[in-house]
Scaffold this motif. Structure first.
Motif, PDB file in Angstrom:
ATOM      1  N   LYS A 224       0.850  -1.195   0.000  1.00 51.03           N
ATOM      2  CA  LYS A 224       0.000   0.000   0.000  1.00 51.03           C
ATOM      3  C   LYS A 224       0.885   1.244   0.000  1.00 51.03           C
ATOM      4  O   LYS A 224       1.942   1.274   0.630  1.00 51.03           O
ATOM      5  N   VAL A 225       0.388   2.274  -0.684  1.00 57.21           N
ATOM      6  CA  VAL A 225       1.094   3.557  -0.719  1.00 57.21           C
ATOM      7  C   VAL A 225       0.060   4.660  -0.540  1.00 57.21           C
ATOM      8  O   VAL A 225      -1.044   4.589  -1.087  1.00 57.21           O
ATOM      9  N   THR A 226       0.420   5.666   0.237  1.00 62.81           N
ATOM     10  CA  THR A 226      -0.369   6.888   0.322  1.00 62.81           C
ATOM     11  C   THR A 226       0.383   7.961  -0.448  1.00 62.81           C
ATOM     12  O   THR A 226       1.568   8.190  -0.199  1.00 62.81           O
ATOM     13  N   LEU A 227      -0.290   8.567  -1.396  1.00 64.29           N
ATOM     14  CA  LEU A 227       0.272   9.702  -2.119  1.00 64.29           C
ATOM     15  C   LEU A 227      -0.345  10.950  -1.516  1.00 64.29           C
ATOM     16  O   LEU A 227      -1.554  11.128  -1.517  1.00 64.29           O
ATOM     17  N   TYR A 228       0.516  11.795  -0.955  1.00 63.49           N
ATOM     18  CA  TYR A 228       0.099  13.030  -0.284  1.00 63.49           C
ATOM     19  C   TYR A 228       0.538  14.180  -1.178  1.00 63.49           C
ATOM     20  O   TYR A 228       1.733  14.385  -1.412  1.00 63.49           O
ATOM     21  N   GLU A 229      -0.441  14.929  -1.699  1.00 62.23           N
ATOM     22  CA  GLU A 229      -0.164  16.054  -2.587  1.00 62.23           C
ATOM     23  C   GLU A 229      -0.696  17.324  -1.942  1.00 62.23           C
ATOM     24  O   GLU A 229      -1.827  17.351  -1.481  1.00 62.23           O
ATOM     25  N   ARG A 230       0.113  18.369  -1.950  1.00 61.79           N
ATOM     26  CA  ARG A 230      -0.302  19.650  -1.385  1.00 61.79           C
ATOM     27  C   ARG A 230      -0.075  20.742  -2.417  1.00 61.79           C
ATOM     28  O   ARG A 230       1.030  20.885  -2.943  1.00 61.79           O
ATOM     29  N   TYR A 231      -1.124  21.490  -2.705  1.00 62.68           N
ATOM     30  CA  TYR A 231      -1.081  22.533  -3.720  1.00 62.68           C
ATOM     31  C   TYR A 231      -1.400  23.887  -3.095  1.00 62.68           C
ATOM     32  O   TYR A 231      -2.186  23.964  -2.159  1.00 62.68           O
ATOM     33  N   SER A 232      -0.849  24.950  -3.683  1.00 66.18           N
ATOM     34  CA  SER A 232      -1.096  26.290  -3.160  1.00 66.18           C
ATOM     35  C   SER A 232      -2.562  26.690  -3.285  1.00 66.18           C
ATOM     36  O   SER A 232      -3.072  27.432  -2.456  1.00 66.18           O
ATOM     37  N   ASP A 233      -3.237  26.175  -4.313  1.00 63.34           N
ATOM     38  CA  ASP A 233      -4.654  26.483  -4.506  1.00 63.34           C
ATOM     39  C   ASP A 233      -5.254  25.512  -5.526  1.00 63.34           C
ATOM     40  O   ASP A 233      -4.558  24.657  -6.078  1.00 63.34           O
ATOM     41  N   GLU A 234      -6.545  25.675  -5.764  1.00 68.84           N
ATOM     42  CA  GLU A 234      -7.257  24.797  -6.694  1.00 68.84           C
ATOM     43  C   GLU A 234      -6.668  24.852  -8.097  1.00 68.84           C
ATOM     44  O   GLU A 234      -6.587  23.836  -8.792  1.00 68.84           O
ATOM     45  N   ASN A 235      -6.242  26.029  -8.546  1.00 68.27           N
ATOM     46  CA  ASN A 235      -5.679  26.156  -9.893  1.00 68.27           C
ATOM     47  C   ASN A 235      -4.406  25.335 -10.064  1.00 68.27           C
ATOM     48  O   ASN A 235      -4.166  24.787 -11.144  1.00 68.27           O
ATOM     49  N   ALA A 236      -3.612  25.250  -9.020  1.00 70.54           N
ATOM     50  CA  ALA A 236      -2.393  24.441  -9.093  1.00 70.54           C
ATOM     51  C   ALA A 236      -2.749  22.968  -9.265  1.00 70.54           C
ATOM     52  O   ALA A 236      -2.101  22.245 -10.029  1.00 70.54           O
ATOM     53  N   PHE A 237      -3.792  22.522  -8.582  1.00 73.39           N
ATOM     54  CA  PHE A 237      -4.236  21.140  -8.739  1.00 73.39           C
ATOM     55  C   PHE A 237      -4.832  20.920 -10.127  1.00 73.39           C
ATOM     56  O   PHE A 237      -4.558  19.901 -10.772  1.00 73.39           O
ATOM     57  N   LYS A 238      -5.634  21.879 -10.611  1.00 66.30           N
ATOM     58  CA  LYS A 238      -6.208  21.766 -11.961  1.00 66.30           C
ATOM     59  C   LYS A 238      -5.088  21.664 -13.003  1.00 66.30           C
ATOM     60  O   LYS A 238      -5.202  20.906 -13.961  1.00 66.30           O
ATOM     61  N   ASN A 239      -4.033  22.424 -12.814  1.00 60.33           N
ATOM     62  CA  ASN A 239      -2.894  22.367 -13.722  1.00 60.33           C
ATOM     63  C   ASN A 239      -2.317  20.951 -13.754  1.00 60.33           C
ATOM     64  O   ASN A 239      -2.038  20.406 -14.823  1.00 60.33           O
ATOM     65  N   HIS A 240      -2.147  20.360 -12.575  1.00 59.93           N
ATOM     66  CA  HIS A 240      -1.603  19.000 -12.528  1.00 59.93           C
ATOM     67  C   HIS A 240      -2.540  18.013 -13.235  1.00 59.93           C
ATOM     68  O   HIS A 240      -2.090  17.192 -14.043  1.00 59.93           O
ATOM     69  N   LEU A 241      -3.826  18.105 -12.950  1.00 60.47           N
ATOM     70  CA  LEU A 241      -4.787  17.201 -13.588  1.00 60.47           C
ATOM     71  C   LEU A 241      -4.746  17.321 -15.107  1.00 60.47           C
ATOM     72  O   LEU A 241      -4.780  16.316 -15.820  1.00 60.47           O
ATOM     73  N   SER A 242      -4.675  18.547 -15.600  1.00 66.52           N
ATOM     74  CA  SER A 242      -4.666  18.729 -17.052  1.00 66.52           C
ATOM     75  C   SER A 242      -3.407  18.125 -17.670  1.00 66.52           C
ATOM     76  O   SER A 242      -3.459  17.610 -18.792  1.00 66.52           O
ATOM     77  N   ARG A 243      -2.320  18.128 -16.946  1.00 71.07           N
ATOM     78  CA  ARG A 243      -1.072  17.548 -17.461  1.00 71.07           C
ATOM     79  C   ARG A 243      -1.147  16.026 -17.560  1.00 71.07           C
ATOM     80  O   ARG A 243      -0.490  15.429 -18.411  1.00 71.07           O
ATOM     81  N   ILE A 244      -1.928  15.388 -16.690  1.00 76.34           N
ATOM     82  CA  ILE A 244      -2.005  13.922 -16.727  1.00 76.34           C
ATOM     83  C   ILE A 244      -3.252  13.399 -17.444  1.00 76.34           C
ATOM     84  O   ILE A 244      -3.234  12.286 -17.968  1.00 76.34           O
ATOM     85  N   LEU A 245      -4.329  14.190 -17.493  1.00 75.84           N
ATOM     86  CA  LEU A 245      -5.599  13.690 -18.020  1.00 75.84           C
ATOM     87  C   LEU A 245      -5.993  14.234 -19.390  1.00 75.84           C
ATOM     88  O   LEU A 245      -6.692  13.561 -20.137  1.00 75.84           O
ATOM     89  N   SER A 246      -5.588  15.449 -19.707  1.00 78.15           N
ATOM     90  CA  SER A 246      -5.999  16.051 -20.983  1.00 78.15           C
ATOM     91  C   SER A 246      -5.258  15.409 -22.151  1.00 78.15           C
ATOM     92  O   SER A 246      -4.080  15.071 -22.035  1.00 78.15           O
ATOM     93  N   GLU A 247      -5.985  15.274 -23.252  1.00 78.89           N
ATOM     94  CA  GLU A 247      -5.345  14.735 -24.452  1.00 78.89           C
ATOM     95  C   GLU A 247      -4.171  15.626 -24.840  1.00 78.89           C
ATOM     96  O   GLU A 247      -4.296  16.846 -24.917  1.00 78.89           O
ATOM     97  N   GLY A 248      -3.015  15.011 -25.005  1.00 77.42           N
ATOM     98  CA  GLY A 248      -1.805  15.759 -25.321  1.00 77.42           C
ATOM     99  C   GLY A 248      -1.100  16.324 -24.092  1.00 77.42           C
ATOM    100  O   GLY A 248      -0.105  17.023 -24.226  1.00 77.42           O
ATOM    101  N   GLY A 249      -1.620  16.018 -22.885  1.00 80.87           N
ATOM    102  CA  GLY A 249      -0.964  16.480 -21.663  1.00 80.87           C
ATOM    103  C   GLY A 249       0.457  15.940 -21.576  1.00 80.87           C
ATOM    104  O   GLY A 249       0.709  14.781 -21.917  1.00 80.87           O
ATOM    105  N   ASP A 250       1.382  16.768 -21.149  1.00 81.48           N
ATOM    106  CA  ASP A 250       2.792  16.379 -21.165  1.00 81.48           C
ATOM    107  C   ASP A 250       3.155  15.295 -20.144  1.00 81.48           C
ATOM    108  O   ASP A 250       4.256  14.753 -20.194  1.00 81.48           O
ATOM    109  N   LEU A 251       2.243  14.958 -19.234  1.00 84.40           N
ATOM    110  CA  LEU A 251       2.529  13.890 -18.261  1.00 84.40           C
ATOM    111  C   LEU A 251       1.692  12.629 -18.506  1.00 84.40           C
ATOM    112  O   LEU A 251       1.684  11.727 -17.669  1.00 84.40           O
ATOM    113  N   GLN A 252       1.018  12.542 -19.645  1.00 84.77           N
ATOM    114  CA  GLN A 252       0.201  11.358 -19.923  1.00 84.77           C
ATOM    115  C   GLN A 252       1.030  10.079 -19.916  1.00 84.77           C
ATOM    116  O   GLN A 252       0.605   9.069 -19.376  1.00 84.77           O
ATOM    117  N   GLU A 253       2.198  10.119 -20.514  1.00 79.56           N
ATOM    118  CA  GLU A 253       3.061   8.927 -20.544  1.00 79.56           C
ATOM    119  C   GLU A 253       3.490   8.528 -19.134  1.00 79.56           C
ATOM    120  O   GLU A 253       3.465   7.355 -18.775  1.00 79.56           O
TER     121      GLU A 253
END
Length: 161
Positions: A85-114
């Motif tokens: 088991k692993v707990t991933l603990y993520e802390r962001y300065s605000d909601e926009n910082a989290f949205k930025n991360h999500l878009s990098r992993i989830l959006s088509e062409g996001g630079d972190l999809q791979e």
């Protein structure tokens, strides 16, 4: 104040006592009503059939996030003693910082999809908890991407920086 610190720890040097005072003066307390910080807690199980080293990849991914997402405050993988088991603990300065991360992993062409594909090779999500205020826009974005998130907002507290 210096004297009371010195009396409480007589073996420490005056220099160390001064450091304690400076840290106390620098620290800032923010009431949760004004705090925009977002914390994400992901409970993960480690896949038995993974083809990527768990520790090595997790460390390199955390470093990548640190270098490329400046509004991320903390990003930590914490593993259980049996390493299942692993707990991933993520802390962001605000909601926009989290949205930025999500878009990098989830959006088509996001630079972190791979990289997120590698994440999925190693881990299976057991639960995702979102701590902090959340907009309707972000709720919709998360729902549209099929994520099952438990949203929790503050009813009291503070954060000290």
């Amino acid at each position: 104040m210096l004297q009371s610190i010195a009396e409480s720890n007589p073996k420490s040097s005056p220099f160390l006592n001064l450091n304690y005072i400076v840290v106390d003066w620098i620290m800032k307390t923010i009431n949760d009503k004004k705090n925009k910080e977002v914390i994400i807690i992901c409970e993960l199980s480690v896949n038995d059939d993974r083809t990527i080293d768990t520790r090595e990849w997790s460390d390199s991914y955390a470093k990548l996030i640190s270098e490329t997402e400046k509004n991320t405050i903390s990003w930590r993988f914490l593993i259980s003693e049996n390493e299942k088991k692993v707990t991933l603990y993520e802390r962001y300065s605000d909601e926009n910082a989290f949205k930025n991360h999500l878009s990098r992993i989830l959006s088509e062409g996001g630079d972190l999809q791979e990289e997120f594909g590698k994440f999925s090779n190693i881990y299976t999500f057991e639960s995702i908890i979102y701590l902090g205020d959340v907009s309707d826009e972000l709720r919709s974005y998360i729902k549209d991407h099929g994520l099952d998130v438990d949203f929790r907002s503050s009813i009291g507290g503070y954060t000290r920086y």
